[in-house]
Each structure stands twice: as structure tokens, then as C-alpha cells.
Design a protein around this motif. Sequence first.
Motif, PDB file in Angstrom:
ATOM      1  N   THR A 229       0.702  -1.124  -0.054  1.00 47.16           N
ATOM      2  CA  THR A 229      -0.015   0.032   0.031  1.00 47.16           C
ATOM      3  C   THR A 229       0.721   1.324  -0.005  1.00 47.16           C
ATOM      4  O   THR A 229       2.014   1.109   0.175  1.00 47.16           O
ATOM      5  CB  THR A 229      -0.965   0.055   1.197  1.00 47.16           C
ATOM      6  OG1 THR A 229      -0.006   0.081   2.390  1.00 47.16           O
ATOM      7  CG2 THR A 229      -1.506  -1.324   1.321  1.00 47.16           C
ATOM      8  N   PRO A 230       0.240   2.199  -0.230  1.00 48.58           N
ATOM      9  CA  PRO A 230       0.965   3.757  -0.004  1.00 48.58           C
ATOM     10  C   PRO A 230       1.536   3.788   1.497  1.00 48.58           C
ATOM     11  O   PRO A 230       2.639   4.269   1.376  1.00 48.58           O
ATOM     12  CB  PRO A 230       0.054   4.701  -0.399  1.00 48.58           C
ATOM     13  CG  PRO A 230      -1.177   4.119  -1.352  1.00 48.58           C
ATOM     14  CD  PRO A 230      -1.040   2.685  -0.694  1.00 48.58           C
ATOM     15  N   THR A 256       1.408  -1.428  -9.583  1.00 42.78           N
ATOM     16  CA  THR A 256       1.574  -0.198  -8.893  1.00 42.78           C
ATOM     17  C   THR A 256       2.734   0.626  -9.562  1.00 42.78           C
ATOM     18  O   THR A 256       2.822   1.848  -9.250  1.00 42.78           O
ATOM     19  CB  THR A 256       2.012  -0.512  -7.366  1.00 42.78           C
ATOM     20  OG1 THR A 256       3.372  -1.199  -7.199  1.00 42.78           O
ATOM     21  CG2 THR A 256       0.944  -1.411  -6.631  1.00 42.78           C
ATOM     22  N   TYR A 258       6.043   0.497  -8.818  1.00 37.77           N
ATOM     23  CA  TYR A 258       6.966   0.746  -7.753  1.00 37.77           C
ATOM     24  C   TYR A 258       8.182  -0.244  -7.993  1.00 37.77           C
ATOM     25  O   TYR A 258       7.950  -1.494  -8.194  1.00 37.77           O
ATOM     26  CB  TYR A 258       6.368   0.754  -6.197  1.00 37.77           C
ATOM     27  CG  TYR A 258       6.157   2.033  -5.749  1.00 37.77           C
ATOM     28  CD1 TYR A 258       7.134   2.589  -5.033  1.00 37.77           C
ATOM     29  CD2 TYR A 258       4.982   2.986  -6.456  1.00 37.77           C
ATOM     30  CE1 TYR A 258       6.630   4.040  -4.346  1.00 37.77           C
ATOM     31  CE2 TYR A 258       4.793   4.013  -5.996  1.00 37.77           C
ATOM     32  CZ  TYR A 258       5.564   4.756  -4.964  1.00 37.77           C
ATOM     33  OH  TYR A 258       5.368   6.056  -4.622  1.00 37.77           O
ATOM     34  N   LYS A 400      -4.283  11.437  -5.957  1.00 37.22           N
ATOM     35  CA  LYS A 400      -3.065  10.760  -5.316  1.00 37.22           C
ATOM     36  C   LYS A 400      -2.604   9.853  -6.639  1.00 37.22           C
ATOM     37  O   LYS A 400      -3.265   8.860  -6.714  1.00 37.22           O
ATOM     38  CB  LYS A 400      -3.367  10.084  -4.210  1.00 37.22           C
ATOM     39  CG  LYS A 400      -3.502  11.107  -2.907  1.00 37.22           C
ATOM     40  CD  LYS A 400      -2.056  11.650  -2.331  1.00 37.22           C
ATOM     41  CE  LYS A 400      -2.259  12.142  -1.107  1.00 37.22           C
ATOM     42  NZ  LYS A 400      -1.008  12.955  -0.840  1.00 37.22           N
ATOM     43  N   TYR A 402       0.304   7.365  -7.872  1.00 36.07           N
ATOM     44  CA  TYR A 402       1.644   6.505  -7.511  1.00 36.07           C
ATOM     45  C   TYR A 402       2.310   5.729  -8.819  1.00 36.07           C
ATOM     46  O   TYR A 402       1.715   5.621  -9.793  1.00 36.07           O
ATOM     47  CB  TYR A 402       1.396   5.420  -6.272  1.00 36.07           C
ATOM     48  CG  TYR A 402       0.660   6.198  -5.283  1.00 36.07           C
ATOM     49  CD1 TYR A 402       1.379   6.649  -4.217  1.00 36.07           C
ATOM     50  CD2 TYR A 402      -0.799   6.075  -5.218  1.00 36.07           C
ATOM     51  CE1 TYR A 402       0.615   7.371  -3.083  1.00 36.07           C
ATOM     52  CE2 TYR A 402      -1.320   6.675  -4.224  1.00 36.07           C
ATOM     53  CZ  TYR A 402      -0.679   7.338  -3.049  1.00 36.07           C
ATOM     54  OH  TYR A 402      -1.178   7.649  -1.957  1.00 36.07           O
ATOM     55  N   HIS A 413      -5.377   6.698  -7.340  1.00 39.21           N
ATOM     56  CA  HIS A 413      -6.361   6.269  -6.276  1.00 39.21           C
ATOM     57  C   HIS A 413      -7.467   6.988  -6.380  1.00 39.21           C
ATOM     58  O   HIS A 413      -7.837   8.330  -6.590  1.00 39.21           O
ATOM     59  CB  HIS A 413      -5.716   6.777  -4.764  1.00 39.21           C
ATOM     60  CG  HIS A 413      -6.403   6.097  -3.772  1.00 39.21           C
ATOM     61  ND1 HIS A 413      -5.928   6.756  -2.410  1.00 39.21           N
ATOM     62  CD2 HIS A 413      -7.081   5.136  -3.507  1.00 39.21           C
ATOM     63  CE1 HIS A 413      -6.665   6.048  -1.560  1.00 39.21           C
ATOM     64  NE2 HIS A 413      -7.283   5.171  -2.197  1.00 39.21           N
TER      65      HIS A 413
END
Length: 471
Positions: A229-230, A256, A258, A400, A402, A413
Amino acid sequence: MSAINQIVSTSISSSTSTFLGHNNLKNIKPSSVAIPGKINGVVKCVASPSAEKTAYKTKVSRNENLAKLQAGYLFPEIARRRAAHMLKYPDAQVISLGIGDTTEPIPEVITSAMSKRSYALSTVDGYSGYGAEQGEKALFVYLSSQQLRAAIASTYYADLGIEEDDIFVSDGAKSDISRLQVLFGSNVTMAVQDPSYPAYVDSSVILGQTGQFQKDVEKYGNIEYMRCTPENGFFPDLSTVRRTDIIFFCSPNNPTGYAASREQLTRLVQFAKENGSIIVYDSAYAMYVSDDSPRSIFEIPGAKEVALEVSSFSKYAGFTGVRLGWTAIPKDLLYSDGFPLAKDFNRIVCTCFNGASNIAQAGGLACVSAEGIKAMHEVVGFYKENTAIIVDTFESLGFKVYGGKNAPYVWVHFPGRSSWDVFSEILEKTHVVTTPGSGFGPGGEGFVRVSAFGHGENVLEACRRFKQLYK
């Protein structure tokens, strides 16, 4: 008049095929259709129900594991909804930023090598049939005396201790994921990032590694979902993760975007060592890494004892249709009885696979040439420019956002909302296809993945429509 309608309806009623077929109308008795005067009512032809045919059934039971799967695989379902939308709005310009399929042409340095190999197949000296299942050892002299497996090892794993014989060339990472599941069998336990690429979970279900789907928590039994999660930087809190045999881990992560840091991957390798687990590391987006995040799990000390790596040319060179990837399995990776995994995987590959296309492998060899690597970086750079445009658009709208830095995916989000509802809203009001986050696992609920794979003008137009919708 109601009595007349009843008589007519009763007289004409018959099976549709009989009434519209070769029936002799002269056999209808006049008394049953004689109607005085003009009928102003509505005469209905009612078809009697035909006898239902019972389909023949074999005595073979359905694979009970396939019956566990929920609905269809994510991306075909998105394609189905896109097709239905296009039928509803045939004049709409639908833009797809959903399924992560590349859109830009394969660089000519790569296609020319494939073309040359293809043409050579029409000559006596250039023809070849079955190749090595693990990948071409020596390609033909008119291409290069270089070895493809050795070229992959030296290009992506230089100084990391991965050798030519550790590389298994394949028709793509997705295919190798399923072959690895066959390798592991049905008696292992597994963990996945949540959210993650759905092929990990679905292949586990098909192999019988999981329990039933639990609708209340949107999870399968016997799978450890490592929530990303963030709040935890999209890296799981390993202190809360129970021990499993297999850990699927993708970095940079799909969906995501990331990339795990060196410190985080060091913790993951140590966690696997402490638990005697095997990491299946998916590095399909490694070329998109822009910072000092590791591009391979083998950059981490000790990883060769607990990890293997799958990768692909799909998102580097536009090989989503050509199909070419590889799996690297170090000799140091051993089962609990000391037997090398690579030997068993070699047996799986030799049994289930006849090797990647020799034409695709010629393209792969061109990919890892100096000119090919430069061309692939240019393709990747183009998609990263698209990513920056998408990130800027949603951030300007107050969302938001990501990901996007080290991967071609933007994770947006929409708090408190259903991912599928947002997907439908965007498709209905902007004619843009995205991907609902919940399709990647329960941890993706409330998010939508926007792909940067698209022509530049289409990405700009899609972002203009996003601004109109959410301004």
C-alpha cells in the motif's frame, strides 16, 4: 372478437419449423380457419416449445481447480467490455490505456535480423527445424557466431554470477510462470504481492495449490497475500507474512509501478533464507528503472541460493506479439534434498516446450547487440514520456498518483470507490479503457491502473478527456 382471436391463435399454433417449412397448407381444414368478415385484431403466431435435446456427456470429471477460478481472466474481460462499448458507440474513438500491450514499431535493427533469419529458412544452408529447448546455443554464421543464452547472461547479469547454462530462453515470461508452477507442483504454498499480476494467482489455482475463493475477503484460501500500500511504500511488512514455499515478487511492480529498493530486496532475500523459501522474481520491467533500484534480484548478496528470475523482451522491444523471454535459474538454487531446481526445470522444458521460434531468437540476439540496446532504450524512453504526461494530468486534477517513475504504469487512487465502477465511468464518459485495480487483488480496490503504452497523440487526447471528466 376475442373468441375469433382465440380460434385463429389455436388453429395456427404449431412449431416454428413446421409452420414456416414445407407443410402443405391445403391440408388445413376450412372449418378451422373460416373467419367471417375482416379481423381488426392482432393475430399472433405462437411457437410451441420444442423438445429439448440432451447433450451427450463423457464420464470425465471437470478439473475441480479450474472450477475455483472467478469469472474470466482479467485482461480478456476488459477486452470483452471494450468490444461491447464499441458496439454501443460505433462512431467513438476508443483509446486503450488498459491492457499493457505495446504500440510502437519494433526497431528496424531488430526486425531486419528476424527478416534475414526468416529468409534464410528458405535456403538449404539456412534452414533449421527443432532447436534446443533451452534456447539457441550457436546461431548461424550469417547472423553471428555469438550465443544467445551467453549474450543474455553477459548483457543482463554481467558480474552477477549467472552463466550461459543458467539461462532458459522461452516464448515469454507468462509462459514460464506456468511452467514454473508445473515444476513446483500442487503441494507447495505460495505468497504474492497484493496487488500483483493476476497470472501468479490464477496459475496457482489451476495447479491446485489453493483453497476455495473466499468472497467475503476476495481472496483464495492457502495463498499469503502480502499487502502493498502507499502506507508501507508498496513493500510488504515481512514481519506479518507467514512462511510459504514460494514467493512471487515483481519489481518494478505491475500494477503499482513501484521498484523495490536495494535495502528492501536485501530484507526479502534474508526473509526467504530464514524460511527456506524460493523467490520467483519477475523483472519484466527492469529496463524502465530510472534510479538506483536493482534491476535484478541477483544484485542482492545471497539471492542465488533462494531466487530465480523471469524476464522478457516484450516491453523493451515490442515483442508482445513476437514472444521471447527467459528464465535464469542459478546452479546454487537447491531443493531441500540438495537436488538442483535447474535440472528439474530443464526436464519440464524438454517435455512441454520445443523451444522459442528461431526467428524470434534472431530478433533477441539483435536486441542485446549494442545497436539493439540503444534502440530499446529509445522505445522505453518514449513510453516513459507518456507516463510523465499521465502522471502530470492526474496530479493536476488533485488525485493521489503512484508509480510511473520506474514502470510504464500509473496507479491512480479513487478513495471510497469501486475500481470497476471507476473503470466503467471512464469508459462510458471518455471512451478510454483503463484497468480496474481490484483485478490485481483485493489490495487494488479503489485504484485504477493507467498504462503508458499508447501512441503519443492518443495519450494526449486521453489526458484531455480525463481533464474534461474530472475538472
